[in-house]
Design a protein around this motif. Structure first.
Motif, PDB file in Angstrom:
ATOM      1  N   ASN A 158      46.803 106.107  31.535  1.00  0.00           N
ATOM      2  CA  ASN A 158      45.716 105.635  30.685  1.00  0.00           C
ATOM      3  C   ASN A 158      44.603 105.544  31.486  1.00  0.00           C
ATOM      4  OD1 ASN A 158      44.554 104.283  28.706  1.00  0.00           O
ATOM      5  ND2 ASN A 158      46.599 103.796  28.130  1.00  0.00           N
TER       6      ASN A 158
ATOM      7  N   ASP B 231      42.587  89.958  24.586  1.00  0.00           N
ATOM      8  CA  ASP B 231      43.385  91.068  25.087  1.00  0.00           C
ATOM      9  C   ASP B 231      44.626  91.430  23.980  1.00  0.00           C
ATOM     10  OD1 ASP B 231      44.643  93.004  26.423  1.00  0.00           O
ATOM     11  OD2 ASP B 231      45.831  91.831  27.675  1.00  0.00           O
ATOM     12  N   HIS B 232      44.633  92.530  23.667  1.00  0.00           N
ATOM     13  CA  HIS B 232      45.741  92.836  22.597  1.00  0.00           C
ATOM     14  C   HIS B 232      46.358  94.315  22.858  1.00  0.00           C
ATOM     15  CE1 HIS B 232      42.450  94.401  20.276  1.00  0.00           C
ATOM     16  NE2 HIS B 232      42.813  94.683  19.202  1.00  0.00           N
ATOM     17  N   TRP B 233      47.434  94.291  22.377  1.00  0.00           N
ATOM     18  CA  TRP B 233      48.231  95.432  22.865  1.00  0.00           C
ATOM     19  C   TRP B 233      48.836  96.433  21.849  1.00  0.00           C
ATOM     20  CZ3 TRP B 233      53.999  95.597  22.738  1.00  0.00           C
ATOM     21  CH2 TRP B 233      54.623  96.737  23.132  1.00  0.00           C
ATOM     22  N   TRP B 234      48.550  97.780  21.628  1.00  0.00           N
ATOM     23  CA  TRP B 234      49.116  98.580  20.725  1.00  0.00           C
ATOM     24  C   TRP B 234      48.991  99.987  21.165  1.00  0.00           C
ATOM     25  CZ3 TRP B 234      45.597 101.034  17.113  1.00  0.00           C
ATOM     26  CH2 TRP B 234      44.094 100.348  17.039  1.00  0.00           C
ATOM     27  N   GLN B 235      49.410 100.869  20.416  1.00  0.00           N
ATOM     28  CA  GLN B 235      49.497 102.198  20.734  1.00  0.00           C
ATOM     29  C   GLN B 235      49.100 103.062  19.569  1.00  0.00           C
ATOM     30  OE1 GLN B 235      54.095 101.985  21.213  1.00  0.00           O
ATOM     31  NE2 GLN B 235      53.690 101.837  23.395  1.00  0.00           N
ATOM     32  N   THR B 236      48.924 104.446  19.934  1.00  0.00           N
ATOM     33  CA  THR B 236      48.746 105.390  18.723  1.00  0.00           C
ATOM     34  C   THR B 236      49.919 105.162  17.734  1.00  0.00           C
ATOM     35  OG1 THR B 236      47.545 106.899  20.368  1.00  0.00           O
ATOM     36  CG2 THR B 236      48.300 107.959  18.373  1.00  0.00           C
TER      37      THR B 236
ATOM     38  N   VAL C  50      43.121 106.533  18.250  1.00  0.00           N
ATOM     39  CA  VAL C  50      43.814 105.868  17.149  1.00  0.00           C
ATOM     40  C   VAL C  50      42.717 104.686  16.924  1.00  0.00           C
ATOM     41  CG1 VAL C  50      45.280 104.218  18.770  1.00  0.00           C
ATOM     42  CG2 VAL C  50      45.846 104.793  16.250  1.00  0.00           C
TER      43      VAL C  50
ATOM     44  N   ARG D 242      53.332 101.581  31.747  1.00  0.00           N
ATOM     45  CA  ARG D 242      54.219 102.498  31.172  1.00  0.00           C
ATOM     46  C   ARG D 242      55.341 102.677  32.041  1.00  0.00           C
ATOM     47  NH1 ARG D 242      53.181 104.253  25.888  1.00  0.00           N
ATOM     48  NH2 ARG D 242      54.839 106.045  26.544  1.00  0.00           N
TER      49      ARG D 242
ATOM     50  N   ASP E 200      56.418 100.959  27.317  1.00  0.00           N
ATOM     51  CA  ASP E 200      55.893 100.085  28.356  1.00  0.00           C
ATOM     52  C   ASP E 200      56.769  98.992  28.565  1.00  0.00           C
ATOM     53  OD1 ASP E 200      52.968 100.429  28.236  1.00  0.00           O
ATOM     54  OD2 ASP E 200      53.295 100.332  26.259  1.00  0.00           O
TER      55      ASP E 200
ATOM     56  N   VAL F 230      52.037  92.602  29.173  1.00  0.00           N
ATOM     57  CA  VAL F 230      52.498  94.181  29.255  1.00  0.00           C
ATOM     58  C   VAL F 230      52.277  94.554  30.721  1.00  0.00           C
ATOM     59  CG1 VAL F 230      52.087  96.488  28.399  1.00  0.00           C
ATOM     60  CG2 VAL F 230      51.956  94.446  26.978  1.00  0.00           C
TER      61      VAL F 230
ATOM     62  N   GLY G  80      44.019  99.159  24.788  1.00  0.00           N
ATOM     63  CA  GLY G  80      43.836 100.416  25.012  1.00  0.00           C
ATOM     64  C   GLY G  80      44.521 100.845  26.614  1.00  0.00           C
ATOM     65  N   GLU G  81      44.303  99.547  27.469  1.00  0.00           N
ATOM     66  CA  GLU G  81      44.861  99.599  28.658  1.00  0.00           C
ATOM     67  C   GLU G  81      44.938  98.122  29.055  1.00  0.00           C
ATOM     68  OE1 GLU G  81      41.797 100.891  31.388  1.00  0.00           O
ATOM     69  OE2 GLU G  81      40.091 100.372  30.073  1.00  0.00           O
ATOM     70  N   ARG G  82      45.585  97.945  30.325  1.00  0.00           N
ATOM     71  CA  ARG G  82      45.630  96.534  30.892  1.00  0.00           C
ATOM     72  C   ARG G  82      44.430  95.887  31.003  1.00  0.00           C
ATOM     73  NH1 ARG G  82      45.805  94.673  36.097  1.00  0.00           N
ATOM     74  NH2 ARG G  82      46.987  92.596  36.067  1.00  0.00           N
TER      75      ARG G  82
ATOM     76  N   ARG H  11      44.643 108.176  26.938  1.00  0.00           N
ATOM     77  CA  ARG H  11      45.886 108.422  26.942  1.00  0.00           C
ATOM     78  C   ARG H  11      46.121 109.941  27.405  1.00  0.00           C
ATOM     79  NH1 ARG H  11      50.753 106.414  22.956  1.00  0.00           N
ATOM     80  NH2 ARG H  11      52.202 108.027  23.708  1.00  0.00           N
TER      81      ARG H  11
HETATM   82  P1  AMP Z   1      47.103 104.632  23.135  1.00  0.00           P
HETATM   83  O1  AMP Z   1      48.340 105.333  22.527  1.00  0.00           O
HETATM   84  O2  AMP Z   1      46.227 105.339  23.599  1.00  0.00           O
HETATM   85  O3  AMP Z   1      46.592 103.420  22.297  1.00  0.00           O
HETATM   86  O4  AMP Z   1      47.822 103.845  24.405  1.00  0.00           O
HETATM   87  C1  AMP Z   1      48.983 103.183  24.484  1.00  0.00           C
HETATM   88  C2  AMP Z   1      49.209 102.637  25.718  1.00  0.00           C
HETATM   89  O5  AMP Z   1      48.133 102.066  26.341  1.00  0.00           O
HETATM   90  C3  AMP Z   1      50.335 101.800  25.687  1.00  0.00           C
HETATM   91  O6  AMP Z   1      51.476 102.029  25.581  1.00  0.00           O
HETATM   92  C4  AMP Z   1      50.046 100.849  26.803  1.00  0.00           C
HETATM   93  O7  AMP Z   1      50.668 101.469  28.063  1.00  0.00           O
HETATM   94  C5  AMP Z   1      48.403 100.737  27.123  1.00  0.00           C
HETATM   95  N1  AMP Z   1      47.847  99.486  26.456  1.00  0.00           N
HETATM   96  C6  AMP Z   1      47.487  99.609  25.662  1.00  0.00           C
HETATM   97  N2  AMP Z   1      46.869  98.358  25.206  1.00  0.00           N
HETATM   98  C7  AMP Z   1      47.158  97.629  26.339  1.00  0.00           C
HETATM   99  C8  AMP Z   1      47.007  96.231  26.624  1.00  0.00           C
HETATM  100  N3  AMP Z   1      46.237  95.338  26.041  1.00  0.00           N
HETATM  101  N4  AMP Z   1      47.352  95.859  27.924  1.00  0.00           N
HETATM  102  C9  AMP Z   1      48.306  96.783  28.395  1.00  0.00           C
HETATM  103  N5  AMP Z   1      48.354  98.061  28.219  1.00  0.00           N
HETATM  104  C10 AMP Z   1      47.882  98.452  27.060  1.00  0.00           C
END
Ligand code: AMP
Ligand code: COA
Length: 628
Positions: free
Chosen positions: A500, A387-392, A286, A494, A479, A491, A366-368, A505
């Protein structure tokens, strides 16, 4: 009130006003009649009545505005090696021809096209060409095994597959045709054509039925004009790992996607027209869809497309060479890439060889992001690291430091604050809110903002069951984490069986299914365990059928091969232990979560319904030291 707080407040209090304004960032062939249609909640539709073409927004409108000579795409392959760049005009013209070629193969609005290509400009062109025709692309990552590709072909039912003849990995050439042929054999669906891009390193056999040579049809194709589509029409399907082995087809619709991505480039990343932006990922993920392809082009920036690794291609200076060579302003990648560089070049000696003064920011997701890597990257680069957090599923950041709106003070270990549009809450298992500082499930109150998944392809029921039914009125992220007193989000990881690995993923269910194919295996469990380089690695625990005698080394090699065969090399599966029994509840559920907690040294409650605590006690030393 600061700019961030004001934008956040307004996005939740007045989503229609907020996103109605943002809709002005894209060109509509027919403007939307409304901003949000909630009449079929929990299915929300953004910008109903509107029509647009995402490819025209990404390419044509910049050319028409007089920016045709600006560089749109720079391709740098450390693998071939090779370099190539395209202006906006060149890219528009080439994409129009690719679209024309696809149209000549029968692709029309609404048809699906599976794209199975490595990091070459033609992958980007194919995605944009699909968008130009109103066709729906589904890109499959090159590191997957035939079975995974087959599952995607079967579900998406593409009219055409567009492939390249090979991918290039540091230690080997990955021939795509045998993988594709095997996948086509396994799949119940047969595309009418395979459009094949030949690469010199390993050309494909074009004599196979249905194969068409890219070089024979694209250059002479009649350029296709952009086809306007409804805001709610599908733009792409991207399959992602769920908790079972069957991947989920995340469906993104055209209107909300274009608006949200264009808005995020300014507000989150502080990047706009003319800036050089580099996302180091893969078009199969993604991050690649949103921030290699669509977002940078929607705002008229230059996107760098890199085929190579952070280290070893040829060395740990690869990133810095590219920053210097193209004047990169912002990098976006996964923490694992920086951990890899730090491991081989801890003093950043390679960095000193290059002029990286153009770099102003680094974004990681993408990960912690572990605080050590955060600190190292900040120290050696001397620029803000976010650092930023998101998902597919969400398609763009849920929590970030919104640098373009208002840079916030950083707290290492936190993805900073919820981005406008995302009403982030922390709840306990029953759905009740928990107080600041206490960990719980991270959920998002509906409606999700524009750009988030609309549903799962062909499976509204699974969409509701997977994401919306656990806590009514909320999207379940999968998460866990907490919000602190200042509203910063941490965060933690999971709460389901998604892992991850090096930012990739994967579903532990898919790996378990591969292990279970071995004739000696009675039952098995796979959990993610911490790894200093890749963040997490899969760890397999297998129970053998009674009376079966095996050589443990041979068994390990066979199980590793089975995962490579059924899931792919990218699973990086190497660690497996033969155990006498798996810990279970009285109803037979394997205690994966408890085992995961022990391996990660996190306090995870042991359910009172555990069948035999001695089984878990016996496994504990193994879980604490899985790799030894
Ligand atoms: P994906 O769908 O491949 O982008 O993976 C999404 C998952 O990656 C999330 O549900 C988290 O578990 C993990 N993830 C993505 N970004 C972060 C972040 N900045 N910190 C911690 N975990 C993350
Ligand atoms: N096609 C085919 N095989 C692939 C592949 C692809 N696109 N990507 C990875 N693989 C293979 C690798 O060759 C490796 O195979 P091997 O077991 O034969 O060596 C295996 O999958 C594991 O790959 P990976 O986990 O990526 O490890 P690596 O040692 O090749 O590289 C890093 C380690 C850290 C350099 C690498 O993971 C990386 O660059 N990550 C960046 C993060 C990223 O892009 N994440 C995507 C989401 S943002």
């Amino acid at each position: 009130m600061g700019a961030y707080a004001e934008a956040y407040r307004r996005s939740l209090a007045d989503p229609e006003g907020f996103w109605g304004e943002a809709a002005g960032l894209v060109d509509w062939t027919t403007p939307p009649t409304r901003v949000l249609d909630a009449s079929e909640a929990p299915f929300h539709r953004w910008f109903p009545g509107g029509e647009l073409n995402t490819c025209a927004n990404a390419l044509d409108r910049h050319v028409e505005a007089g920016h045709g000579d600006r560089t749109a795409l720079i391709w740098d392959s450390a693998m071939v090696p090779a370099k190539r760049s395209h202006t906006y005009r060149e890219l528009r013209d080439e994409v129009a021809r690719v679209a024309g070629a696809l149209a000549s193969l029968g692709v029309r609005k609404g048809d699906r096209v599976v794209v199975y290509m490595p990091m070459v400009p033609e992958a980007v062109m194919t995605m944009l060409a699909c968008a130009r025709l109103g066709a729906v692309h589904s890109v499959v990552f090159g590191g997957f095994a035939p079975k995974e590709l087959a599952a995607r072909i079967e579900d998406a039912e593409p009219k055409v597959v567009v492939a390249a003849s090979c991918g290039l990995e540091p230690n080997r050439i990955v021939a795509y045709q045998p993988i594709l042929q095997e996948a086509l054999k396994l799949s119940g669906h047969r595309p009418e054509h395979v459009l094949m891009l030949q690469r010199d390193a390993h050309p494909a056999d074009l004599g196979q039925p249905g194969y068409v040579d890219w070089a024979a049809v694209v250059p002479s194709a009649e350029p296709a004009e952009p086809v306007p589509v409804a805001s709610s029409d599908p733009l792409y399907i991207l399959y992602t790992s769920g908790t079972t082995g069957r991947p989920k087809g995340v469906l993104r619709t055209a209107g909300g996607h274009a608006v949200a991505l264009a808005w995020s480039m300014g507000a989150v990343y502080d990047v706009g027209a003319g800036d050089v932006w580099w996302t180091v990922s893969d078009v199969g993920w993604v991050v690649g869809h949103s921030y290699i392809v669509y977002a940078p082009l929607l705002v008229g920036a230059t996107t760098v497309v890199y085929e190579g690794k952070p280290i070893g291609t040829p060395d740990a200076g690869a990133f810095w060479r590219i920053v210097e060579e193209y004047g990169v302003k912002t990098i976006f990648t996964a923490p694992t890439a920086f951990r890899a560089i730090k491991k081989v070049d801890p003093k950043a000696a390679e960095l000193a060889k290059y002029d990286v003064s153009s770099l102003t920011a680094l974004f990681l997701a993408g990960e912690r992001l572990d605080p050590e890597t955060y600190q190292w990257a900040s120290d050696v680069l001397g620029v803000p690291v976010t650092d930023h957090w998101w998902q597919t599923e969400t398609g763009w950041p849920i929590a970030a430091n919104p640098r373009g709106l208002e840079p916030m003070p950083v707290k290492p270990g936190s993805a900073t604050v919820p981005v406008p549009g995302w009403d982030v809450r922390i709840v306990d298992e029953s759905g009740a809110p928990v107080e600041p500082g206490r960990e719980g499930e991270i959920v998002i109150r509906l409606p999700l903002p524009p750009g988030a998944l609309a549903t799962l392809w062909g499976d509204d029921k699974r969409f509701v069951a997977s994401y919306l039914s656990r806590h009514e009125g909320f999207y379940h992220t999968g998460d866990s984490g907490y919000l602190d007193e200042d509203g910063y989000l941490f965060v933690m990881g999971r709460i389901d069986d998604v892992i991850n690995v090096a930012g990739h993923r994967l579903s532990t269910g898919a790996i378990e299914a591969a292990l279970a194919t071995h004739p000696a295996v009675a039952e098995c469990a796979v959990i993610g365990v911490p790894d200093a380089l890749k963040g997490q690695l899969p760890y397999g625990l297998v129970v053998l059928k009674s009376g079966v005698e095996v050589d443990k080394e041979e068994l390990r090699a066979e199980l590793v091969a089975a995962v490579r065969r059924d899931v792919g090399a990218v699973a990086a599966f190497r660690d497996v232990a033969v155990v006498p029994a798996l810990p279970k509840t009285r109803s037979g559920k394997i205690l994966r979560r408890t085992m995961r907690g022990i391996a990660a040294d996190r306090p995870e409650p042991v359910p009172p319904t555990i069948e035999d605590p001695a089984v878990l006690d016996a496994l504990t030393p193994l879980l604490r030291r899985p790799a030894e």
